[in-house]
Design a protein around this motif. Structure first.
Motif, PDB file in Angstrom:
ATOM      1  N   ASP A 126       0.821  -1.200   0.000  1.00 51.22           N
ATOM      2  CA  ASP A 126       0.000   0.000   0.000  1.00 51.22           C
ATOM      3  C   ASP A 126       0.861   1.259   0.000  1.00 51.22           C
ATOM      4  N   GLY A 127       2.054   1.124   0.587  1.00 51.71           N
ATOM      5  CA  GLY A 127       2.904   2.305   0.662  1.00 51.71           C
ATOM      6  C   GLY A 127       4.365   1.935   0.761  1.00 51.71           C
ATOM      7  N   LEU A 128       5.204   2.931   0.538  1.00 50.72           N
ATOM      8  CA  LEU A 128       6.648   2.719   0.541  1.00 50.72           C
ATOM      9  C   LEU A 128       7.334   3.757   1.409  1.00 50.72           C
ATOM     10  N   ARG A 172       9.320   7.005  12.627  1.00 47.80           N
ATOM     11  CA  ARG A 172       7.953   7.196  13.095  1.00 47.80           C
ATOM     12  C   ARG A 172       7.261   8.294  12.287  1.00 47.80           C
ATOM     13  N   THR A 173       7.951   9.402  12.141  1.00 46.53           N
ATOM     14  CA  THR A 173       7.363  10.523  11.409  1.00 46.53           C
ATOM     15  C   THR A 173       7.035  10.125   9.974  1.00 46.53           C
ATOM     16  N   ALA A 174       7.978   9.438   9.345  1.00 47.79           N
ATOM     17  CA  ALA A 174       7.768   9.036   7.961  1.00 47.79           C
ATOM     18  C   ALA A 174       6.568   8.100   7.850  1.00 47.79           C
ATOM     19  N   ALA A 175       6.524   7.119   8.734  1.00 52.37           N
ATOM     20  CA  ALA A 175       5.438   6.138   8.659  1.00 52.37           C
ATOM     21  C   ALA A 175       4.099   6.807   8.910  1.00 52.37           C
ATOM     22  N   GLU A 176       4.096   7.755   9.827  1.00 55.30           N
ATOM     23  CA  GLU A 176       2.821   8.418  10.092  1.00 55.30           C
ATOM     24  C   GLU A 176       2.359   9.238   8.897  1.00 55.30           C
ATOM     25  N   GLN A 231      -1.203   9.789   4.131  1.00 55.19           N
ATOM     26  CA  GLN A 231      -1.418   9.758   2.687  1.00 55.19           C
ATOM     27  C   GLN A 231      -2.472   8.711   2.342  1.00 55.19           C
ATOM     28  N   LEU A 232      -2.337   7.553   2.939  1.00 53.68           N
ATOM     29  CA  LEU A 232      -3.269   6.468   2.618  1.00 53.68           C
ATOM     30  C   LEU A 232      -4.690   6.809   3.054  1.00 53.68           C
ATOM     31  N   ASP A 233      -4.801   7.612   4.107  1.00 58.47           N
ATOM     32  CA  ASP A 233      -6.130   8.031   4.547  1.00 58.47           C
ATOM     33  C   ASP A 233      -6.651   9.187   3.702  1.00 58.47           C
ATOM     34  N   ALA A 235     -11.950   4.501  -4.467  1.00 58.51           N
ATOM     35  CA  ALA A 235     -11.921   5.937  -4.201  1.00 58.51           C
ATOM     36  C   ALA A 235     -10.678   6.333  -3.417  1.00 58.51           C
ATOM     37  N   GLY A 236     -10.120   5.384  -2.682  1.00 59.37           N
ATOM     38  CA  GLY A 236      -8.936   5.705  -1.900  1.00 59.37           C
ATOM     39  C   GLY A 236      -7.712   5.988  -2.766  1.00 59.37           C
TER      40      GLY A 236
END
Lengths: 350, 350
Positions: free
Chosen positions: A136-138, A312-316, A321-323, B13-14
């Motif tokens: 979902d993310g990198l 932590r900051t990056a992952a958050e 972004q995913l939200d 949509a996400g």
DNA sequence: TAGAGCCTGGACAACGTTGTCACGTACGAG
DNA sequence: CTCGTACGTGACAACGTTGTCCAGGCTCTA
């Protein structure tokens, strides 16, 4: 006849004891429909307690485990994120990785990570492999300086955050330490303690962090009006043997340095070794903190960055972004902290 | 009408910019059949140079990336393995993880890893999540002592190797360090240097490594005919504060210890701190090597185990299992090495 | 007691890929 | 000239899951 049962057996010849049960098998055993099993597995409503019990028993008996590949294929989300860093064995990245993992876990995602070994090709290979798995993310600690290969992925909605170093030639979120400011502070600290001949040993300037720290060194020297001799800076040097030689060169000759600024933790450790064997006391400030720095004689003064906080900051940001909470890529810079322990406060031994 | 296009849009949509291209899209653009694209993507023979070029162009233009979830679903192998360890931020596990990754990479597999934080439930949760993702194999550093939950997975052919600690209540491959022998050697070393009142500080004995090291300590003491006072052993102690207190207790009282054997690297580091502030010299041998141990005053004598070698050995056994080369689970034990640096050779300060 | 509404369960398509098979064309041999 | 062969290509099913829709049985009310 397409793909006979016999063939199917062949294909799975590698498995030790045959195939895994599927929802269909569970359904047959429990005497219910396929979709009912799906509902039970996913805790969806609309199943009587009795039916649920029968399904659970069948699951237990068969040792059924949902196949997430099929689930992902259907749902489009994998609930996993990728982390590409330089080397997991480096004590700087362990805590960073762990911090990313914790945030991922809080969002119900697994972490896949890979080491690029500072090789741009390997970085790309890893990133694309992760994309093929539809993470979902990198979170990427880049080794290369051209990330245009990521454009299709970004367009496709793969959340991406760069850490420790900025992305090259694409517009993306990035979380950095204040490498320039930290190096400035560290070198200014040495200058404040009377040093003028200060050496710098760092990594290849094509690495962003190394370049920024070098710039910090030069700026601090320039601000103090101290011209920098060529022989005082040693770049692109990381393996212990070459660091050792570089340090020894700076410390000899007609104009030996009285202090050294070390560009990263591995360099610092090697320099500590050289200085331990050196006759004259030489001041030292290192970039990156490391365990036991306080127990050495003298304690090693460092410019500390918080690896876990970076992760932590990056992952958050990634999950934001995913939200869908973030739209414009941003550059976040975390402060560094000068920790004085003795080695940086030694006066020049002229 | 099942699942209309409009709905499909909703579901995605996400995503930031819609859906990813598939082989079908590539095929349409290149004006070829779906299977031809598959052939090109997988480098299969039976495609003319011209067709291949057209397909490649379409792939490039659309930014197509094969969806490995679908591939896995079809092929049954994921080319990924899982590693469950205690804490990636621990300097012992970083190199281990990296070593596993390198072996995986050599076999074309990716590594997914997770930290159990020494919590059996979390270990199981992680392992099962990895199995749901259909990893081909698992390398597990167990936190729990009952792994019967893995039985269905083993039956289904998931290759599994335990590292650092044995599996509980199931028969599985395991790669260990010689914790007992190493501890024996370390304690015997202290005895050989004249110590009789030797303290032991270690982790909870429910952890296999901790129990084995404790057993080594007791055996070495017994072999030398030295009775062990209760106050000399401190178990289940890992956080710095409690280690500190435990060490201070041993060092005070009427019969203070003259040497300490530290059960793992974290304990060792804390004990070093305590001893640095202590008036009398106290001998120290630690289990696990750590960076800079040689630079402390005095250098810290340790029983070293090779974390990378543990990981490498385990991963290689894993892939041997996957190749069908291994049938019977085995227990491999790697030797430890006593590295003398000074702290273990201090005489008793009676 | 009949009709409306709800609750449970199942049939079926679709996700994107790969294995199988069949078709068509070009080419060489007889 | 014709048959056989080899090769390039595409149609189709299947992998295991989930979303949609529908059917049947139940309860509740008028």
């Amino acid at each position: 006849m397409p793909e006979t049962a016999a063939r199917r057996g062949d294909r799975l010849a590698g498995s030790r004891y045959g195939n895994r049960p599927t929802m269909k098998d569970v359904a047959a055993r429990a005497g219910v429909g396929l979709k009912t099993v799906s509902r039970v597995v996913n805790g969806e409503p609309g199943v009587t307690a009795d039916t649920e019990r029968r399904v659970q028993e069948a699951i237990e008996a068969l040792g059924f485990r949902r196949n997430d590949s099929a689930r992902v294929l259907r749902k489009g989300r994998t609930a996993s994120i990728g982390l590409v860093l330089e080397d997991l064995a480096d004590p700087f990245y362990g805590p960073l990785s762990r911090a990313v993992e914790e945030v991922a876990r809080a969002h119900g995602a697994l972490l896949i990570n890979g080491s690029s070994a500072e090789d741009p090709d390997r970085e790309q290979e890893l990133v694309l492999a992760l994309c093929a798995r539809r993470v979902d993310g990198l979170v990427v600690i880049p080794a290369g300086d051209d990330h245009r290969y990521l454009e299709p992925e970004l367009r496709a909605g793969v959340a991406t955050v760069f850490v420790d170093r900025p992305a090259g030639r694409i517009d993306a979120d990035v979380v950095l330490s204040d490498n320039f400011g930290g190096a400035c502070d560290g070198v200014a600290h040495l200058i404040a303690h009377g040093h003028r001949r200060i050496g710098f040993i760092g990594d290849m300037p094509r690495i962003h962090t190394a370049a920024e720290r070098l710039r910090g060194y030069r700026t601090a020297m320039a601000d103090a009006g101290i011209p920098v001799a060529d022989s005082w800076t040693s770049l692109g040097v990381t393996d212990p043997l070459r660091v050792r030689r570089a340090a020894e060169e700076m410390l000899s000759g007609t104009e030996p340095v009285t202090a050294i600024f070390a560009g990263n933790n591995r360099v610092t450790v090697t320099v500590v070794r050289v200085l331990a064997a050196h006759s004259r006391p030489v001041a030292l400030v290192g970039f990156d903190d490391f365990e036991l720095a306080d127990l050495l004689q003298p304690g090693v003064t460092v410019v500390a960055q918080d690896a876990a906080q970076l992760g932590r900051t990056a992952a958050e940001r990634l999950f934001s972004q995913l939200d869908g909470a973030l739209v414009t890529p941003e550059r976040v810079e975390l402060p560094t902290r000068l920790i004085t322990r003795g080695s940086g406060e030694l006066p020049p031994a002229d």
